[in-house]
Design an enzyme around this catalytic site. Structure first.
Site, PDB file in Angstrom:
ATOM      1  CD  GLU A 136      -6.996   2.228 -18.264  1.00 59.20           C
ATOM      2  OE1 GLU A 136      -8.002   2.055 -18.957  1.00 59.20           O
ATOM      3  OE2 GLU A 136      -7.019   2.222 -17.026  1.00 59.20           O
ATOM      4  CB  CYS A 149      -1.997  10.244 -13.518  1.00 61.61           C
ATOM      5  SG  CYS A 149      -1.911   8.881 -12.380  1.00 61.61           S
ATOM      6  CB  CYS A 156       0.013  -3.314  -9.224  1.00 60.12           C
ATOM      7  SG  CYS A 156       1.049  -2.795  -7.846  1.00 60.12           S
ATOM      8  CB  CYS A 160      -3.506  -1.662  -2.068  1.00 58.02           C
ATOM      9  SG  CYS A 160      -1.708  -1.437  -1.990  1.00 58.02           S
ATOM     10  CB  CYS A 163      -5.720  -0.375  -5.390  1.00 60.75           C
ATOM     11  SG  CYS A 163      -4.978   0.103  -6.961  1.00 60.75           S
ATOM     12  CB  SER A 274       0.116   4.753  -0.867  1.00 62.31           C
ATOM     13  OG  SER A 274       0.148   5.329  -2.135  1.00 62.31           O
ATOM     14  CB  CYS A 394      -6.722   7.705  -7.131  1.00 63.96           C
ATOM     15  SG  CYS A 394      -6.173   9.359  -7.123  1.00 63.96           S
TER      16      CYS A 394
HETATM   17  N1  SAH Z   1       1.486   2.121  -6.590  1.00 58.88           N
HETATM   18  C1  SAH Z   1       1.729   3.441  -6.166  1.00 58.88           C
HETATM   19  C2  SAH Z   1       1.233   4.485  -7.133  1.00 58.88           C
HETATM   20  C3  SAH Z   1      -0.102   4.270  -7.790  1.00 58.88           C
HETATM   21  S1  SAH Z   1      -1.577   4.408  -6.867  1.00 58.88           S
HETATM   22  C4  SAH Z   1       1.127   3.666  -4.806  1.00 58.88           C
HETATM   23  O1  SAH Z   1       0.410   2.824  -4.335  1.00 58.88           O
HETATM   24  O2  SAH Z   1       1.441   4.701  -4.219  1.00 58.88           O
HETATM   25  C5  SAH Z   1      -1.867   6.149  -6.627  1.00 58.88           C
HETATM   26  C6  SAH Z   1      -2.664   6.471  -5.362  1.00 58.88           C
HETATM   27  O3  SAH Z   1      -4.053   6.126  -5.497  1.00 58.88           O
HETATM   28  C7  SAH Z   1      -2.171   5.700  -4.152  1.00 58.88           C
HETATM   29  O4  SAH Z   1      -2.095   6.525  -3.028  1.00 58.88           O
HETATM   30  C8  SAH Z   1      -3.234   4.662  -3.996  1.00 58.88           C
HETATM   31  O5  SAH Z   1      -3.233   4.120  -2.707  1.00 58.88           O
HETATM   32  C9  SAH Z   1      -4.481   5.423  -4.343  1.00 58.88           C
HETATM   33  N2  SAH Z   1      -5.640   4.586  -4.652  1.00 58.88           N
HETATM   34  C10 SAH Z   1      -5.644   3.314  -5.075  1.00 58.88           C
HETATM   35  N3  SAH Z   1      -6.914   2.891  -5.240  1.00 58.88           N
HETATM   36  C11 SAH Z   1      -7.733   3.913  -4.920  1.00 58.88           C
HETATM   37  C12 SAH Z   1      -9.153   4.099  -4.940  1.00 58.88           C
HETATM   38  N4  SAH Z   1      -9.964   3.140  -5.337  1.00 58.88           N
HETATM   39  N5  SAH Z   1      -9.636   5.296  -4.558  1.00 58.88           N
HETATM   40  C13 SAH Z   1      -8.798   6.293  -4.198  1.00 58.88           C
HETATM   41  N6  SAH Z   1      -7.446   6.180  -4.188  1.00 58.88           N
HETATM   42  C14 SAH Z   1      -6.915   5.003  -4.543  1.00 58.88           C
HETATM   43 FE1  SF4 Z   2      -0.325  -1.333  -6.620  1.00 58.97          FE
HETATM   44 FE2  SF4 Z   2      -0.428   1.223  -5.746  1.00 58.97          FE
HETATM   45 FE3  SF4 Z   2      -2.694  -0.111  -6.357  1.00 58.97          FE
HETATM   46 FE4  SF4 Z   2      -1.292  -0.781  -4.180  1.00 58.97          FE
HETATM   47  S1  SF4 Z   2      -2.341   1.187  -4.566  1.00 58.97           S
HETATM   48  S2  SF4 Z   2      -2.164  -2.212  -5.697  1.00 58.97           S
HETATM   49  S3  SF4 Z   2       0.800  -0.464  -4.883  1.00 58.97           S
HETATM   50  S4  SF4 Z   2      -1.056   0.444  -7.779  1.00 58.97           S
END
Ligand code: SAH
Ligand code: SF4
Length: 423
Positions: A136, A149, A156, A160, A163, A274, A394
């Site tokens: 996506e 984006c 991944c 986290c 996420c 992050s 995000c």
């Molecule tokens: N893997 C990388 C880049 C992709 S995530 C990373 O983790 O930095 C992009 C951003 O969105 C990151 O800061 C991540 O922590 C945040 N993110 C992930 N899940 C989210 C959610 N459910 N709500 C808001 N931000 C989120």
């Molecule tokens: Fe992967 Fe970034 Fe999501 Fe963490 S926040 S699971 S590193 S995509």
């Protein structure tokens, strides 16, 4: 800005374009099908393009000039058909077309949110390596700029806990071609390549572009796919091609410390971390890679980031999770942790997804948190949630299976209950 009550409001999807009936889609599909077996020229650097030309018999003394021509057609004009390369001899165009493609993925779905955000589900052909993969890509138009984006992996490997993408098993790393093709497809769909009458060698202005910025914030951890991401971003920033300024390219990492220095020295783009928690105990739970690279190491690598200055600050992303990391004492710890680093703190209202136990902090709590870090001298923009109605915000990108370890989930739930109790 996020407005009170915005959190709960799930607006209807304005449009999901069903591309299956569309003639344009038939052409896209045919093009994607043509790309199943032959290698694509997208994503090759100049030396590799020269090699590709050598393989089809282009004499050495012509190669440099041909590479220049191809580069212009591929990346300035964005053509997707060799026949459109009018200053290349017809015979060579035919030979190129017989051996290579100008890859564009199949657009499986295009969704447009009520707020103008667009999300594409793109399918890349396997090119002989396993199954086709889907990723996506999200476009976020804003006043004065448009941000794309981009995903770096399918799924991944990290998980986290807040996420959605982290709940999907990694299928594989994307290639440089697939990373770049997301940008090129978005520009195709947005009509963002210059018209056919742009003179050869024309400089494409940064102003007025639909895609003016890119962020490596889609699916995946870009620093677990360093070489492909580096190659794609260097091509995206190449002044004779796509020509995006490196200051308008941001790479976001969950904290893969060994690759952070290289991101600055070898790619030279803006860095986002992050962070989400300012102490190791909480960050271990939210961003589990913290167990491998704890805050001390992460912060040291940020302080040493090549090119860091007040004009080129690091962005620290901080997702606002109700009762978990959103108190003023958390804000205080955050300020303390970042002391001495030229930084911006980007507060991200948590975007919910089906099955998550987390909730977004209240508007009032986010406001207080932002005021506190503002008063400490940090710019602390609150990221407006965009495209939530199409799960494009995000951390909402697609998932298949639940992966969080039970012990970690229980610890988090306990922490959330304690957090609510303290309110
Ligand atoms: N893997 C990388 C880049 C992709 S995530 C990373 O983790 O930095 C992009 C951003 O969105 C990151 O800061 C991540 O922590 C945040 N993110 C992930 N899940 C989210 C959610 N459910 N709500 C808001 N931000 C989120
Ligand atoms: Fe992967 Fe970034 Fe999501 Fe963490 S926040 S699971 S590193 S995509």
């Amino acid at each position: 800005m996020l407005s009170p009550g915005d959190d709960d409001e799930e607006r209807p999807v304005t449009a999901t374009i069903d591309l299956t009936d569309d003639d344009a889609h038939a052409a896209l599909e045919a093009r994607a099908a043509r790309g199943q077996d032959k290698p694509s020229l997208i994503g090759l650097d100049r030396a590799e393009l020269a090699e590709a030309l050598a393989k089809i018999g282009v004499p050495e003394k012509q190669r440099k000039m041909r590479v220049q021509q191809l580069w212009h057609w591929l990346y300035v004009r964005g053509v997707d058909d060799f026949m459109a390369m009018t200053n290349v001899a017809r015979e060579l165009r035919e030979t190129l077309a017989a051996h290579y493609v100008i890859g564009r993925p199949e657009i499986v779905e295009e969704q447009i949110s009520a707020d103008g955000t667009r999300k594409w589900l793109l399918r890349f052909p396997s090119r002989g390596a396993g199954k086709p993969v889907e990723v996506e890509t999200v476009y976020i138009p804003e006043e004065g700029r448009g941000t794309l984006c981009i995903s770096s992996q399918v799924g991944c490997t990290l998980n986290c806990s807040f996420c959605h993408t982290g709940t999907q098993m990694l299928v594989r790393n994307l290639t440089a071609e697939e990373i770049l093709a997301q940008l090129m497809t978005a520009r195709d769909r947005l009509g963002d390549f210059p018209g056919a009458d742009t003179p050869m060698g024309a400089i494409v202005p940064a102003e007025g572009r639909k895609v003016s910025n890119i962020v490596m914030m889609g699916m995946g951890e870009p620093l677990y796919n360093f070489e492909a991401v580096k190659k794609a971003l260097l091509i995206a920033a190449d002044g004779d091609g796509l020509a995006l300024s490196k200051r308008r390219i941001t790479l976001s990492t969950s904290g893969v410390v060994p690759e952070i220095g290289r991101t600055g020295s070898e790619i030279g783009v803006m860095l986002a971390i992050s962070l989400h928690a300012a102490n190791d105990a909480l960050r271990d739970l939210l961003v589990p890679i913290n167990k491998k690279y704890p805050l001390k190491e992460l912060i040291a690598s940020c302080k040493a980031y090549p090119g860091l200055s007040n004009a080129r600050r690091i962005t620290f992303e901080y997702v606002m999770l109700k009762g978990v990391n959103d108190s003023l004492s958390h804000a205080r710890d955050l300020i303390k942790l970042l002391k001495g680093i030229p930084a911006k703190i980007n507060l991200i209202p948590f975007n919910p997804w089906p099955g998550t136990a987390f909730e977004c902090s209240d508007w009032e709590t986010i406001g207080k948190f932002a005021d506190f870090i503002n008063a400490a001298g940090y710019a602390s923009p609150i990221r407006t949630p965009r495209g939530r109605d199409i799960l494009a915000a995000c951390g909402q990108l697609k998932s298949e299976s639940e992966r969080m370890r039970k012990s970690d989930r229980l610890a988090l739930e306990a922490m959330m209950i304690a957090g609510h109790g303290a309110e």
